[in-house]
Motif scaffolding. Structure first.
Motif, PDB file in Angstrom:
ATOM      1  N   ASP A 162       0.842  -1.191   0.000  1.00 13.00           N
ATOM      2  CA  ASP A 162       0.000   0.000   0.000  1.00 13.00           C
ATOM      3  C   ASP A 162       0.886   1.254   0.000  1.00 13.00           C
ATOM      4  OD1 ASP A 162      -1.857   2.005   0.347  1.00 13.00           O
ATOM      5  OD2 ASP A 162      -2.633   1.253   2.259  1.00 13.00           O
ATOM      6  N   THR A 164      -0.374   4.376  -0.431  1.00 11.86           N
ATOM      7  CA  THR A 164      -1.219   5.558  -0.221  1.00 11.86           C
ATOM      8  C   THR A 164      -1.036   6.157   1.164  1.00 11.86           C
ATOM      9  OG1 THR A 164      -3.102   4.213   0.560  1.00 11.86           O
ATOM     10  CG2 THR A 164      -2.920   4.644  -1.827  1.00 11.86           C
ATOM     11  N   SER A 218       1.638   1.673  -7.413  1.00 14.17           N
ATOM     12  CA  SER A 218       2.531   0.828  -6.621  1.00 14.17           C
ATOM     13  C   SER A 218       3.919   1.448  -6.592  1.00 14.17           C
ATOM     14  CB  SER A 218       2.615  -0.575  -7.234  1.00 14.17           C
ATOM     15  OG  SER A 218       3.400  -0.542  -8.417  1.00 14.17           O
TER      16      SER A 218
END
Length: 366
Positions: A162, A164, A218
């Protein structure tokens, strides 16, 4: 006047380098003092240049019972925004915290006065990098297949992180990544090219007019290939470390898959200067298509636009290699007697291969 040969890489002191036409890559007393400051080993140090990289330079440093790896950029002058060792070390520190197999960063030196460029030290890992020969413990058909699967599965694991949240999100914005890549490398060609190759502009125009919509965001390694993976020294095949994070950023994961498959050596396919691990032409290794299918089955991403990413990969590689070729022609790569000279024809071959991938995409859309 007697001068020291200009291909000298390692000197005892900076004073010993004063007659060199090109600065040294390693200065023993300077590095020894840096090792002292960070508690690495005791007594005299030994060194050995390792790796097959054509960009940055890597040395194995042995001091007493301690072994570390020193990584630095090439001799100045350096192209703008490249060879950022401080950023590369930071990326590996962050990824190690997410379970990505990377060496431990031991120390980072931002002071350019020590070696002329920043550098960092990382842990030495005992393993195998596969390039021109297959190590015995990975030579069976079963282990060749397992090696190929490990390449894909390690990439899938990287792309599942992840990006983000947390510090990884600070590495860049994945939004607009593909457009930025096309624009950035078009600009690099204009700056670094020493000849006119019309295919560069033609492919750039095609890439810009056919940008796919990114399906995910990614970490993108940027140079993900078998030769940048270190495998365990015994079977079964397993990746101990992913190396060379200079190009890493946040973006479209299919950029890595496009690069991996476009530079992966396959029997019967035209060769390019980027096929640095030719052993995968042998029986037992997955084909490019099988690599892609394995990735698709593990991620669920639509791979119909993959030829666009393969075009991008080889086009970027051609531009990067042209920069190396230009530096070699200017005498800025005095140690390079093998790779640089081959790029006179190697860069056009990369562009031809990129054009073929683009033709595949265009024929599908026609």
């Amino acid at each position: 006047m007697h001068t020291v040969p200009d291909r000298v890489e390692v000197v005892a002191t900076w004073a010993a380098a004063r007659h060199l036409e090109n600065p040294p890559l390693l200065v023993v007393d300077t590095v020894t003092a840096f090792l002292d400051a960070h508690g690495v080993g005791h007594g005299p140090m030994a060194w050995q240049r390792i790796g097959d990289g054509q960009s940055n330079v890597t040395y194995l440093i042995v001091r007493g019972s301690d072994c570390v790896v020193l990584r630095r950029g090439p001799r100045p002058p350096l192209p703008k925004s490249t060879h950022d060792m401080v950023r590369e070390a930071r990326i590996q520190k962050l990824l190690r915290g997410h379970g990505v197999p990377v060496p431990e960063i031991v120390a980072v030196c931002e002071d350019e006065s020590l070696l002329g460029v920043p550098f960092y030290l990382m842990s030495h890992i005992e393993g195998t990098v596969i390039t021109g020969t297959v190590p015995f413990h990975l030579s069976s058909l079963e282990q060749r297949r397992a090696t190929s699967l490990a390449v894909v599965d390690t990439l899938v694991a990287l792309h599942r992180i992840d990006v983000t949240r947390g510090e990884l999100a600070s590495l860049g914005s994945p939004d607009g990544y593909l457009r930025r890549q096309v624009d950035r490398f078009s600009g690099l060609w204009e700056v670094n090219a020493s000849r006119r190759l019309p295919a560069v502009e033609r492919i750039a125009d095609w890439l810009g007019r056919n940008l796919p919509a990114s399906q995910a965001a990614s970490v993108v390694h940027g140079d993900y290939r078998l030769g940048n993976l270190m495998f365990a020294p015994q079977a079964p095949a397993g990746v101990l470390a992913v190396l060379d994070w200079e190009m890493a950023t946040l973006g479209d994961p299919l950029a890595d898959l496009g690069y991996l498959t476009a530079t992966y050596s396959e029997a019967g396919a035209p060769s390019t200067p980027l096929e640095l691990t030719p052993v995968t032409q042998a029986p037992g290794y997955l084909t490019r298509l099988q690599l892609a299918e394995r990735y698709r089955s593990r991620t669920g991403l639509d791979l119909s636009p993959l030829p666009w990413y393969q075009t991008l990969a080889l086009w970027k590689a051609a531009i990067f290699c042209e920069a190396i070729y230009t530096r070699w022609r200017r005498g800025e790569r005095p140690d390079d007697t093998d790779f640089g000279p081959t790029l006179e024809t190697g860069v056009p071959r990369l562009l031809e291969a990129a054009s073929q991938y683009a033709g595949l995409v265009m024929s599908h859309r026609a």
